[in-house]
Design a protein around this motif. Structure first.
Motif, short mmCIF file in Angstrom:
data_model
loop_
_atom_site.label_atom_id
_atom_site.label_comp_id
_atom_site.label_asym_id
_atom_site.label_seq_id
_atom_site.Cartn_x
_atom_site.Cartn_y
_atom_site.Cartn_z
N ASP A 1 -15.74 20.08 -36.04
CA ASP A 1 -14.80 21.19 -36.17
C ASP A 1 -15.40 22.44 -35.53
N THR A 2 -14.68 23.03 -34.59
CA THR A 2 -15.25 24.16 -33.87
C THR A 2 -14.64 25.47 -34.32
N GLY A 3 -13.95 25.50 -35.45
CA GLY A 3 -13.35 26.73 -35.93
C GLY A 3 -14.36 27.58 -36.67
N VAL A 4 -13.86 28.69 -37.23
CA VAL A 4 -14.69 29.59 -38.03
C VAL A 4 -14.88 28.95 -39.41
N SER A 5 -16.12 28.92 -39.87
CA SER A 5 -16.37 28.37 -41.20
C SER A 5 -16.98 29.43 -42.10
N GLN A 6 -16.71 29.32 -43.39
CA GLN A 6 -17.22 30.26 -44.37
C GLN A 6 -17.78 29.49 -45.56
N ASP A 7 -18.82 30.04 -46.13
CA ASP A 7 -19.47 29.39 -47.26
C ASP A 7 -19.99 30.44 -48.25
N PRO A 8 -19.77 30.28 -49.56
CA PRO A 8 -18.98 29.20 -50.16
C PRO A 8 -17.49 29.46 -50.04
N ARG A 9 -16.68 28.53 -50.44
CA ARG A 9 -15.24 28.74 -50.44
C ARG A 9 -14.80 29.47 -51.70
N HIS A 10 -15.54 29.25 -52.78
CA HIS A 10 -15.23 29.90 -54.05
C HIS A 10 -16.53 30.36 -54.68
N LYS A 11 -16.47 31.51 -55.36
CA LYS A 11 -17.64 32.02 -56.05
C LYS A 11 -17.19 32.74 -57.31
N ILE A 12 -17.74 32.34 -58.44
CA ILE A 12 -17.49 33.04 -59.70
C ILE A 12 -18.81 33.65 -60.12
N THR A 13 -18.80 34.91 -60.45
CA THR A 13 -20.02 35.59 -60.83
C THR A 13 -19.74 36.56 -61.97
N LYS A 14 -20.79 36.99 -62.61
CA LYS A 14 -20.65 37.96 -63.68
C LYS A 14 -20.86 39.36 -63.12
N ARG A 15 -20.18 40.30 -63.70
CA ARG A 15 -20.30 41.70 -63.30
C ARG A 15 -21.77 42.12 -63.27
N GLY A 16 -22.16 42.77 -62.20
CA GLY A 16 -23.53 43.24 -62.07
C GLY A 16 -24.43 42.34 -61.25
N GLN A 17 -23.97 41.12 -60.99
CA GLN A 17 -24.77 40.19 -60.18
C GLN A 17 -24.55 40.48 -58.69
N ASN A 18 -25.49 40.02 -57.90
CA ASN A 18 -25.36 40.11 -56.44
C ASN A 18 -24.82 38.79 -55.89
N VAL A 19 -24.00 38.88 -54.86
CA VAL A 19 -23.49 37.68 -54.20
C VAL A 19 -23.62 37.84 -52.69
N THR A 20 -23.77 36.72 -52.02
CA THR A 20 -23.85 36.72 -50.56
C THR A 20 -22.97 35.63 -50.00
N PHE A 21 -22.19 36.00 -49.00
CA PHE A 21 -21.31 35.05 -48.32
C PHE A 21 -21.78 34.88 -46.88
N ARG A 22 -21.50 33.70 -46.34
CA ARG A 22 -21.88 33.43 -44.96
C ARG A 22 -20.65 33.10 -44.13
N CYS A 23 -20.69 33.53 -42.87
CA CYS A 23 -19.63 33.21 -41.91
C CYS A 23 -20.28 32.67 -40.64
N ASP A 24 -19.80 31.53 -40.19
CA ASP A 24 -20.21 30.98 -38.88
C ASP A 24 -19.02 31.07 -37.94
N PRO A 25 -19.11 31.91 -36.92
CA PRO A 25 -17.97 32.10 -36.01
C PRO A 25 -17.86 30.95 -35.03
N ILE A 26 -16.80 30.97 -34.25
CA ILE A 26 -16.68 30.04 -33.14
C ILE A 26 -17.83 30.33 -32.18
N SER A 27 -18.50 29.28 -31.75
CA SER A 27 -19.70 29.49 -30.91
C SER A 27 -19.31 30.24 -29.63
N GLU A 28 -20.16 31.12 -29.25
CA GLU A 28 -20.00 31.97 -28.06
C GLU A 28 -19.00 33.10 -28.24
#
Lengths: 114, 113
Positions: free
Chosen positions: A1-28
């Protein structure tokens, strides 16, 4: 699959926590965008990268938010000290940098802050 | 108009019916209008990028028109099918060199078999 991908798809967290999301774009694709969609609204622009340079930031991007694209490929969006108001769908898009180019979107990361 | 607005907010049609919905946008400093289709749990899919007044684009049973002077675009779906059920988003790009899309809130279409 050469589309844009994101990870994670879902995230549940508690108030005050830190979260990080990743995005992999279409190459080039040298442009990468982050948007946020809250309930009942359309996606709203957060920030934009040209290669590794962050060229534009919305006033929506408070100082608790930081985005990086260290090597001009994938990008991360970090939210520190999450608040319930941060609950939203976070969308990433990429484009080739040509005039009037289409922005191609990933499936998003849905964040729920409890 | 200051923001991008879409109507109706939601729409239910019977399979085989044709339908259309509206996107209104600020006509000042207009550069381009994008249409996307967003199915649940999938990525928004680009449909059209439109720039010129009077422009008309077509992709299968879906077509769109653009009026930049009065600031509106119509999206038409001919002979709706259940697989057309999705949220249709429009977004404007303001000014040459602009990078951020301003989205409407979308029209949620449900096609009833």
């Amino acid at each position: 699959d050469t589309g844009v991908s994101q990870d994670p798809r879902h995230k549940i967290t508690k108030r005050g926590q830190n979260v990080t999301f990743r995005c992999d774009p279409i190459s080039e694709h040298n442009r990468l965008y982050w948007y946020r969609q809250t309930l009942g609204q359309g996606p709203e622009f957060l920030t934009y990268f040209q290669n590794e340079a962050q060229l534009e930031k919305s006033r929506l991007l408070s100082d608790r938010f930081s985005a990086e694209r260290p090597k001009g490929s994938f990008s991360t969006l970090e939210i520190q000290r999450t608040e319930q108001g941060d609950s939203a769908m976070y969308l990433c898009a990429s484009s080739s940098g040509l005039a009037l180019e289409t922005q191609y979107f990933g499936p998003g990361t849905r964040l729920l802050v409890l | 108009i200051l923001n991008v607005e879409q109507s109706p907010q939601s729409l239910h049609v019977q399979e085989g019916d044709s339908t259309n919905f509206t996107c209104s946008f600020p006509s000042s400093n207009f550069y381009a209008l994008h249409w996307y289709r967003w199915e649940t749990a999938k990525s928004p899919e680009a449909l059209f990028v439109m720039t010129l007044n009077g422009d008309e684009k077509k992709k299968g049973r879906i077509s769109a028109t653009l009026n930049t002077k009065e600031g509106y675009s119509y999206l038409y779906i001919k002979g709706s099918q259940p697989e057309d059920s999705a949220t249709y988003l429009c977004a404007s790009l303001r000014g040459r060199g602009a990078n951020n899309l301003f989205f409407g809130t979308g029209t949620r279409l449900t096609v009833i078999p």
